[in-house]
Write a protein that holds these residues in place. Structure first.
Motif, PDB file in Angstrom:
ATOM      1  N   ASP A 140       0.707  -1.230   0.333  1.00  0.00           N
ATOM      2  CA  ASP A 140      -0.252  -0.107   0.458  1.00  0.00           C
ATOM      3  C   ASP A 140       1.310   1.390   0.020  1.00  0.00           C
ATOM      4  O   ASP A 140       1.823   1.448   0.704  1.00  0.00           O
ATOM      5  CB  ASP A 140      -0.711   0.037   1.330  1.00  0.00           C
ATOM      6  N   TYR A 141       1.087   1.908  -1.121  1.00  0.00           N
ATOM      7  CA  TYR A 141       1.452   2.530  -1.215  1.00  0.00           C
ATOM      8  C   TYR A 141       1.227   4.269  -0.240  1.00  0.00           C
ATOM      9  O   TYR A 141       2.209   4.985  -0.094  1.00  0.00           O
ATOM     10  CB  TYR A 141       2.144   3.308  -2.466  1.00  0.00           C
ATOM     11  N   SER A 142       0.480   4.143  -0.140  1.00  0.00           N
ATOM     12  CA  SER A 142      -0.621   4.890   1.011  1.00  0.00           C
ATOM     13  C   SER A 142      -0.088   5.164   2.367  1.00  0.00           C
ATOM     14  O   SER A 142      -0.237   6.282   2.693  1.00  0.00           O
ATOM     15  CB  SER A 142      -1.805   5.668   0.591  1.00  0.00           C
ATOM     16  N   ASP A 143       0.632   4.047   2.148  1.00  0.00           N
ATOM     17  CA  ASP A 143       0.924   4.008   4.082  1.00  0.00           C
ATOM     18  C   ASP A 143       2.427   4.440   3.942  1.00  0.00           C
ATOM     19  O   ASP A 143       3.386   4.569   3.572  1.00  0.00           O
ATOM     20  CB  ASP A 143       0.768   1.709   4.482  1.00  0.00           C
ATOM     21  N   PRO A 144       2.264   4.598   5.321  1.00  0.00           N
ATOM     22  CA  PRO A 144       3.994   6.591   5.059  1.00  0.00           C
ATOM     23  C   PRO A 144       4.464   5.430   6.101  1.00  0.00           C
ATOM     24  O   PRO A 144       5.943   5.630   6.399  1.00  0.00           O
ATOM     25  CB  PRO A 144       3.548   7.056   6.851  1.00  0.00           C
ATOM     26  N   GLN A 145       4.884   4.082   5.874  1.00  0.00           N
ATOM     27  CA  GLN A 145       5.950   3.337   6.211  1.00  0.00           C
ATOM     28  C   GLN A 145       6.959   3.069   5.570  1.00  0.00           C
ATOM     29  O   GLN A 145       5.834   2.575   4.353  1.00  0.00           O
ATOM     30  CB  GLN A 145       5.771   2.022   6.838  1.00  0.00           C
ATOM     31  N   GLU A 146       7.624   2.612   4.954  1.00  0.00           N
ATOM     32  CA  GLU A 146       9.341   1.829   3.865  1.00  0.00           C
ATOM     33  C   GLU A 146       8.529   0.635   3.986  1.00  0.00           C
ATOM     34  O   GLU A 146       8.809   0.124   5.379  1.00  0.00           O
ATOM     35  CB  GLU A 146      10.621   2.946   3.942  1.00  0.00           C
ATOM     36  N   GLY A 147       9.479  -0.335   3.133  1.00  0.00           N
ATOM     37  CA  GLY A 147       9.317  -2.006   3.914  1.00  0.00           C
ATOM     38  C   GLY A 147      10.585  -1.878   3.941  1.00  0.00           C
ATOM     39  O   GLY A 147      11.583  -0.402   3.788  1.00  0.00           O
ATOM     40  N   LEU A 148      11.088  -2.279   4.843  1.00  0.00           N
ATOM     41  CA  LEU A 148      12.110  -2.856   5.874  1.00  0.00           C
ATOM     42  C   LEU A 148      12.436  -5.013   4.781  1.00  0.00           C
ATOM     43  O   LEU A 148      11.923  -5.662   4.915  1.00  0.00           O
ATOM     44  CB  LEU A 148      11.756  -3.181   7.083  1.00  0.00           C
ATOM     45  N   ILE A 149      14.062  -4.735   4.783  1.00  0.00           N
ATOM     46  CA  ILE A 149      14.358  -5.772   4.714  1.00  0.00           C
ATOM     47  C   ILE A 149      15.593  -6.044   5.786  1.00  0.00           C
ATOM     48  O   ILE A 149      16.604  -5.371   5.700  1.00  0.00           O
ATOM     49  CB  ILE A 149      15.439  -6.270   3.310  1.00  0.00           C
ATOM     50  N   ARG A 150      15.372  -7.331   6.782  1.00  0.00           N
ATOM     51  CA  ARG A 150      16.354  -7.349   7.995  1.00  0.00           C
ATOM     52  C   ARG A 150      17.267  -8.030   6.986  1.00  0.00           C
ATOM     53  O   ARG A 150      16.336  -9.692   7.433  1.00  0.00           O
ATOM     54  CB  ARG A 150      15.940  -7.179   9.332  1.00  0.00           C
ATOM     55  N   ILE A 151      18.432  -8.390   7.043  1.00  0.00           N
ATOM     56  CA  ILE A 151      19.223  -9.839   7.253  1.00  0.00           C
ATOM     57  C   ILE A 151      20.605 -10.134   8.908  1.00  0.00           C
ATOM     58  O   ILE A 151      20.856  -9.740   9.211  1.00  0.00           O
ATOM     59  CB  ILE A 151      20.329  -9.623   6.321  1.00  0.00           C
ATOM     60  N   PHE A 152      19.591 -10.832   9.331  1.00  0.00           N
ATOM     61  CA  PHE A 152      20.886 -12.032  10.293  1.00  0.00           C
ATOM     62  C   PHE A 152      21.837 -12.932   9.829  1.00  0.00           C
ATOM     63  O   PHE A 152      21.130 -13.248   8.888  1.00  0.00           O
ATOM     64  CB  PHE A 152      19.961 -11.827  11.070  1.00  0.00           C
ATOM     65  N   ASP A 153      22.390 -13.441  10.418  1.00  0.00           N
ATOM     66  CA  ASP A 153      23.056 -14.919  10.490  1.00  0.00           C
ATOM     67  C   ASP A 153      22.412 -16.015   9.860  1.00  0.00           C
ATOM     68  O   ASP A 153      22.638 -17.105   9.334  1.00  0.00           O
ATOM     69  CB  ASP A 153      24.332 -15.134  11.219  1.00  0.00           C
ATOM     70  N   ASP A 154      20.978 -16.424  10.518  1.00  0.00           N
ATOM     71  CA  ASP A 154      20.341 -17.151  10.611  1.00  0.00           C
ATOM     72  C   ASP A 154      18.881 -16.601   9.909  1.00  0.00           C
ATOM     73  O   ASP A 154      18.041 -18.042   8.929  1.00  0.00           O
ATOM     74  CB  ASP A 154      20.131 -18.480  11.830  1.00  0.00           C
ATOM     75  N   ARG A 155      18.633 -15.878   8.645  1.00  0.00           N
ATOM     76  CA  ARG A 155      17.810 -15.699   8.087  1.00  0.00           C
ATOM     77  C   ARG A 155      17.247 -14.624   7.762  1.00  0.00           C
ATOM     78  O   ARG A 155      18.470 -13.388   8.213  1.00  0.00           O
ATOM     79  CB  ARG A 155      16.326 -15.991   9.487  1.00  0.00           C
ATOM     80  N   ILE A 156      16.264 -13.841   7.228  1.00  0.00           N
ATOM     81  CA  ILE A 156      15.748 -12.812   5.961  1.00  0.00           C
ATOM     82  C   ILE A 156      14.390 -12.146   6.408  1.00  0.00           C
ATOM     83  O   ILE A 156      13.861 -13.608   6.553  1.00  0.00           O
ATOM     84  CB  ILE A 156      16.216 -12.476   4.770  1.00  0.00           C
ATOM     85  N   GLU A 157      14.086 -11.335   7.567  1.00  0.00           N
ATOM     86  CA  GLU A 157      13.342 -11.016   7.205  1.00  0.00           C
ATOM     87  C   GLU A 157      12.865  -9.905   6.321  1.00  0.00           C
ATOM     88  O   GLU A 157      13.946  -8.897   6.240  1.00  0.00           O
ATOM     89  CB  GLU A 157      13.097 -10.305   8.646  1.00  0.00           C
ATOM     90  N   PHE A 158      11.388  -9.939   5.743  1.00  0.00           N
ATOM     91  CA  PHE A 158      10.869  -8.988   4.645  1.00  0.00           C
ATOM     92  C   PHE A 158       9.450  -8.236   5.755  1.00  0.00           C
ATOM     93  O   PHE A 158       8.826  -9.034   5.406  1.00  0.00           O
ATOM     94  CB  PHE A 158      10.445 -10.056   3.558  1.00  0.00           C
ATOM     95  N   GLN A 159      10.082  -6.830   6.094  1.00  0.00           N
ATOM     96  CA  GLN A 159       8.549  -6.104   6.080  1.00  0.00           C
ATOM     97  C   GLN A 159       8.141  -5.199   5.670  1.00  0.00           C
ATOM     98  O   GLN A 159       8.794  -4.366   5.068  1.00  0.00           O
ATOM     99  CB  GLN A 159       8.657  -5.770   8.008  1.00  0.00           C
ATOM    100  N   ASN A 160       6.552  -5.260   5.546  1.00  0.00           N
ATOM    101  CA  ASN A 160       5.920  -4.694   3.716  1.00  0.00           C
ATOM    102  C   ASN A 160       5.457  -4.255   4.606  1.00  0.00           C
ATOM    103  O   ASN A 160       3.903  -4.589   5.473  1.00  0.00           O
ATOM    104  CB  ASN A 160       6.021  -5.477   2.678  1.00  0.00           C
ATOM    105  N   PRO A 161       3.969  -2.901   4.071  1.00  0.00           N
ATOM    106  CA  PRO A 161       2.961  -2.550   4.998  1.00  0.00           C
ATOM    107  C   PRO A 161       1.940  -3.017   3.607  1.00  0.00           C
ATOM    108  O   PRO A 161       2.537  -3.433   2.691  1.00  0.00           O
ATOM    109  CB  PRO A 161       3.293  -0.699   3.854  1.00  0.00           C
ATOM    110  N   GLY A 162       1.145  -2.542   4.615  1.00  0.00           N
ATOM    111  CA  GLY A 162       0.267  -3.785   3.806  1.00  0.00           C
ATOM    112  C   GLY A 162      -0.735  -3.952   2.868  1.00  0.00           C
ATOM    113  O   GLY A 162       0.393  -2.707   2.027  1.00  0.00           O
ATOM    114  N   ALA A 163      -1.133  -4.700   1.896  1.00  0.00           N
ATOM    115  CA  ALA A 163      -1.284  -4.971   0.755  1.00  0.00           C
ATOM    116  C   ALA A 163      -2.235  -3.837   0.184  1.00  0.00           C
ATOM    117  O   ALA A 163      -3.192  -2.863   1.560  1.00  0.00           O
ATOM    118  CB  ALA A 163      -2.439  -6.100   0.282  1.00  0.00           C
ATOM    119  N   PRO A 164      -2.696  -2.804  -1.141  1.00  0.00           N
ATOM    120  CA  PRO A 164      -3.881  -2.426  -1.114  1.00  0.00           C
ATOM    121  C   PRO A 164      -4.891  -2.958  -0.637  1.00  0.00           C
ATOM    122  O   PRO A 164      -4.850  -4.199  -0.822  1.00  0.00           O
ATOM    123  CB  PRO A 164      -3.313  -1.906  -2.640  1.00  0.00           C
ATOM    124  N   THR A 165      -6.305  -1.633  -0.155  1.00  0.00           N
ATOM    125  CA  THR A 165      -7.119  -2.365   0.197  1.00  0.00           C
ATOM    126  C   THR A 165      -8.196  -2.659  -1.626  1.00  0.00           C
ATOM    127  O   THR A 165      -9.212  -3.247  -1.596  1.00  0.00           O
ATOM    128  CB  THR A 165      -8.444  -1.030   0.968  1.00  0.00           C
TER     129      THR A 165
END
Length: 167
Positions: A140-165
């Motif tokens: 949802d590009y109207s959501d004020p949050q940015e996408g976030l990718i966090r890389i750890f030694d054992d995993r990657i986390e993808f955090q994204n503002p919600g899908a459009p309504t």
């Protein structure tokens, strides 16, 4: 709204070249093609959100939250930051930059076959690219949050503002 002059000519050339490889387009009908594929408005004066994300020189100028923050942490907890990058490019370049950052910072497994050392990423590259593409496309590009990718030694986390309504 972003006017038609916000189009990055290199991006437009790239996409038109790819399209022409499969199904040639008459250069006189390029604008009609962009209208029919919802990249520009019917009056051919402005970019649609799709056109803005794919073709504009700087999408974040018009959609300020159109960014992805990438962070590499040491270990398995988000405490010791090793590398960080904020990407805010047109969709194709955004996907490539995120993928390259992840490849550079992704933990690898190594093993030997005889005397040959073989390195393999902990997550297949195809899966990583798909996750990044989904982040760009399904948000949802109207959501004020940015996408976030966090890389750890054992995993990657993808955090994204919600899908459009609405789709």
């Amino acid at each position: 709204p972003a006017l038609i002059d916000a189009i990055d000519s290199d991006e437009l050339k790239f996409y038109l070249k790819k399209i022409n490889e499969r199904n040639p387009i008459n250069p006189k009908t390029e604008m009609a093609f962009l209208v029919s594929n919802r990249a520009i408005t019917d009056d051919q004066k402005s970019l649609t959100n799709l056109g803005l994300l794919a073709l504009s020189k700087n999408p974040a100028e018009y959609l300020p939250h159109c960014k992805i923050q990438l962070i590499r942490f040491r270990g398995n907890k988000p405490t010791d930051r090793v590398a960080s990058y904020l990407s805010e490019k047109p969709a194709r370049k955004l996907i490539d930059e995120c993928f390259n950052f992840i490849k550079l910072n992704l933990p690898i497994r190594e093993h030997y076959q005889g005397t040959t050392r073989i390195e393999e990423p902990i997550i297949p590259e195809k899966a990583l690219r798909e996750a990044i593409v989904n982040m760009v496309v399904h948000r949802d590009y109207s959501d004020p949050q940015e996408g976030l990718i966090r890389i750890f030694d054992d995993r990657i986390e993808f955090q994204n503002p919600g899908a459009p309504t609405q789709i």
